[in-house]
Design a protein around this motif. Structure first.
Motif, short mmCIF file in Angstrom:
data_model
loop_
_atom_site.label_atom_id
_atom_site.label_comp_id
_atom_site.label_asym_id
_atom_site.label_seq_id
_atom_site.Cartn_x
_atom_site.Cartn_y
_atom_site.Cartn_z
N LYS A 100 68.90 60.05 -37.17
CA LYS A 100 69.89 59.85 -36.22
C LYS A 100 70.32 61.29 -35.84
CE LYS A 100 74.19 58.99 -36.45
NZ LYS A 100 75.55 58.52 -36.50
N VAL A 101 70.21 61.67 -34.47
CA VAL A 101 70.77 62.95 -33.98
C VAL A 101 71.76 62.57 -32.65
CG1 VAL A 101 68.57 64.19 -34.37
CG2 VAL A 101 69.13 63.04 -32.16
N ASP A 102 72.69 63.59 -32.47
CA ASP A 102 73.96 63.23 -31.61
C ASP A 102 73.61 63.15 -29.98
OD1 ASP A 102 75.66 63.25 -33.54
OD2 ASP A 102 75.63 65.60 -33.63
N SER A 103 72.10 63.59 -29.65
CA SER A 103 72.23 63.65 -28.34
C SER A 103 70.41 63.74 -27.73
CB SER A 103 72.74 64.69 -27.45
OG SER A 103 72.23 66.15 -27.83
N LEU A 104 70.13 63.35 -26.74
CA LEU A 104 68.77 63.18 -26.30
C LEU A 104 68.17 64.58 -26.37
CD1 LEU A 104 66.36 61.73 -25.04
CD2 LEU A 104 67.24 61.94 -22.97
N PRO A 105 68.78 65.74 -26.09
CA PRO A 105 68.25 67.00 -26.02
C PRO A 105 67.90 67.22 -27.62
CG PRO A 105 69.97 67.28 -24.68
CD PRO A 105 70.16 65.72 -25.18
N SER A 106 68.74 66.72 -28.49
CA SER A 106 68.38 66.94 -30.03
C SER A 106 67.54 66.28 -30.57
CB SER A 106 69.65 66.68 -30.65
OG SER A 106 70.65 67.57 -30.21
N ASP A 107 66.65 65.30 -29.72
CA ASP A 107 65.65 64.40 -30.44
C ASP A 107 64.53 65.06 -31.21
OD1 ASP A 107 64.08 65.26 -28.12
OD2 ASP A 107 63.31 63.29 -27.90
#
Length: 112
Positions: A100-107
């Motif tokens: 799990k990451v915090d945001s779409l740009p961090s995928d």
């Protein structure tokens, strides 16, 4: 004919236990990892999967592990079972883990 039931161990010491494989090739069990990076105590995790057994006895299969007891990640494995030296069964496996990451740009950093 290949049989996935029982205990399996990899070169890093992680182990999985496949309880039963039903007549449709579905199976479940537990995975005991030794390599996940986490601050929480590592506990056995549930796995579910499905195998395809060819007419020649060769077995391909895949399974998913939910690390929910100590990590925000899920892993998938795909594999084939081979007869190794001395006729022991060997699972040749590749895996993909999504954390799990915090945001779409961090995928981009979620995948291992």
């Amino acid at each position: 004919q290949r049989d996935l039931t029982g205990w399996w161990e990899n070169e890093l010491g992680s182990r999985m236990h496949v309880s039963t494989v039903d007549s449709q090739g579905n199976f479940s069990g537990k995975h005991h990892t030794t390599v996940l990076n986490t601050q929480k105590p590592i506990k056995p995790s549930p796995l579910v999967g499905s195998q395809h057994l060819g007419e020649d006895g060769q077995c391909t299969f895949g399974f998913t592990i939910n690390w929910k007891k100590f990590s925000d990640s899920t892993a998938i494995f795909v594999s084939q079972c081979f007869a190794g030296a001395g006729r022991e069964e060997v699972l040749q496996t590749i895996w993909l883990l999504w954390e799990k990451v915090d945001s779409l740009p961090s995928d981009w950093k979620a995948i291992r």
